[in-house]
Design a protein around this motif. Sequence first.
Motif, PDB file in Angstrom:
ATOM      1  N   SER A 241       0.789  -1.205   0.470  1.00 14.61           N
ATOM      2  CA  SER A 241      -0.070   0.217  -0.196  1.00 14.61           C
ATOM      3  C   SER A 241       0.588   1.261   0.132  1.00 14.61           C
ATOM      4  O   SER A 241       1.897   1.623   0.376  1.00 14.61           O
ATOM      5  N   LEU A 242       0.033   2.127  -0.671  1.00 13.29           N
ATOM      6  CA  LEU A 242       1.156   3.979  -0.524  1.00 13.29           C
ATOM      7  C   LEU A 242      -0.180   4.493  -0.150  1.00 13.29           C
ATOM      8  O   LEU A 242      -1.069   4.850  -0.165  1.00 13.29           O
ATOM      9  N   ARG A 243       0.372   5.041   1.110  1.00  9.48           N
ATOM     10  CA  ARG A 243      -0.393   5.778   1.893  1.00  9.48           C
ATOM     11  C   ARG A 243       0.217   7.916   1.837  1.00  9.48           C
ATOM     12  O   ARG A 243       1.447   7.686   2.359  1.00  9.48           O
ATOM     13  N   ASN A 244      -0.583   7.949   1.398  1.00  5.28           N
ATOM     14  CA  ASN A 244       0.108   9.813   2.155  1.00  5.28           C
ATOM     15  C   ASN A 244      -0.634  10.371   3.356  1.00  5.28           C
ATOM     16  O   ASN A 244      -1.868  10.785   3.897  1.00  5.28           O
ATOM     17  N   SER A 245       0.680  10.163   4.941  1.00  6.45           N
ATOM     18  CA  SER A 245      -0.375  10.684   6.050  1.00  6.45           C
ATOM     19  C   SER A 245      -0.094  12.223   6.488  1.00  6.45           C
ATOM     20  O   SER A 245       0.506  12.295   7.153  1.00  6.45           O
ATOM     21  N   GLY A 246       0.409  13.015   5.193  1.00  7.00           N
ATOM     22  CA  GLY A 246       1.182  14.234   5.527  1.00  7.00           C
ATOM     23  C   GLY A 246      -0.294  15.223   5.139  1.00  7.00           C
ATOM     24  O   GLY A 246      -1.427  14.256   4.968  1.00  7.00           O
ATOM     25  N   ASP A 247      -0.411  16.358   5.201  1.00  9.26           N
ATOM     26  CA  ASP A 247      -1.452  17.544   5.353  1.00  9.26           C
ATOM     27  C   ASP A 247      -1.597  17.763   4.029  1.00  9.26           C
ATOM     28  O   ASP A 247      -2.408  18.570   3.868  1.00  9.26           O
ATOM     29  N   HIS A 248      -0.566  17.864   3.262  1.00  7.64           N
ATOM     30  CA  HIS A 248      -0.989  18.138   2.126  1.00  7.64           C
ATOM     31  C   HIS A 248      -0.097  17.615   0.731  1.00  7.64           C
ATOM     32  O   HIS A 248      -0.394  16.565   1.072  1.00  7.64           O
ATOM     33  N   VAL A 249      -1.020  17.265  -0.519  1.00  8.73           N
ATOM     34  CA  VAL A 249      -0.555  16.367  -1.810  1.00  8.73           C
ATOM     35  C   VAL A 249       0.167  15.844  -1.720  1.00  8.73           C
ATOM     36  O   VAL A 249       1.740  16.969  -1.197  1.00  8.73           O
TER      37      VAL A 249
END
Length: 466
Positions: A448-456
Amino acid sequence: MKSDVLNAAPLIRVAAKNPEVELEALLQQFSHDDRSEILLAVDFEFCEYWRDEKPTVALTALFHLQRHHSSIATAAAVLRTSAFEQCSQSWQASTAAINNLLNSLPVTVFPLNSAMQLQPVAIPKPWGREIWYTGIEKRGVAEVGEMNRSVPLPWLIAIAPQRLLGGVQQPILLKILDPLPEPIFGDLYFELHREKQEVYVVTAIDRSAWPDGAGAIRFGFDSAKRREYADDKAFVNGYLFSVQTYRALRQQIDEQIDTMRVRDGVGLNDPVSAATLRRWHDEIKPELHASEAALRAEMESFTALLPLRVGDVIKVPCLLPHSLQHGVRTVEFQTPVYERLILSFAQKVLTQTDWDTDEAATVLQLDPEPAAAFLVTATGAGWTEEQIVVFDDFEVRRLTLAPMAELPLTLQRSYGLGMAVGQGLLLGDQRLEPDTALLLPSGWQASSLRNSGDHVSYFLLAQPLR
């Protein structure tokens, strides 16, 4: 490899030409064995093919096979044979000693179905630097593995080329172009390629150079200037004359700067900082500077500047002259060949004695390809996958993830090269800092690839097409 050897000890050591052949033979036998793990050491001679003298290095490949229920996990490492000898001096014939030996190695042990972090090498350039993640040349060799425990990338490829890259020796070339922010000093060569295909993804623009955030690339030729000439042949001849005129003056300046290099104890072809170049240029007579600026402006009036902003993608076709401008940082994927024809440069070229303008003029392409919309290949909740370029031998996809978006990442080809752009990306449980690049080997297991940050954030994925 004989079965009686397999049953003799938890460590098998052989000498062979092809470590991967030995691995496959052991896997076949181990699949019918009842032991839980085994370690194979293969001593082999490796030719450093990228060096002029092509020296050989004595290396040892280590393959750790470990049974997990009905499956077999395979991990690998490679190091100099002399280093392995030191680590194995106290080896004791027991399976418990395998982990002790592996933990004592000065190099990374790689699970062959997991992502492998690439460790780049910085290559100084007159205009700044290139940061190579998969470069394998005499000028520099990228590495792979954990920081301070990495090994040269070609060493790792040599022990399992089929499992890592589907059998190829040279992966797609992945690098960052990091030019200086100073005008002229940070502008790249105006060059073209016959074979090499490349794509740039703009990741940063230096605001000290481009206050409004719009940088540029010199890309092909100016259409208004072309209309001043009767036909394209006359236009190219006019351009050649302007380059030749500038070149004659450029040589005078470079010869003067060479005397300053000698005076200051600097090699004639050594890269130096922009500050040093400016200091040397300040010693040249003002009238010569004025002439250089005027002739350069005339030469560059034949070319076109294409504005660039962060996130822009530039496909550079073969035969189209181009020059990334100062202060524009890009990720570049390209065919792993080193060839170019330099049409012009506002500094001394350090890697060759002259320009290739006359030869380039016989093949150059005047018009860039029409821009086309990217092919959207998949979408999901908060994420989009686009094919941003497809060449003869590889493609690049861009995965755009909104905050908290998650998607399954799989390979469709024999291997992949990935790079994180932005903050907060996680591949499985591995955090990817910005500019982290990964080799996803042939046997890589989907994750899985996940964005855990606050921006794109973005993930760039290159895959071969052959």
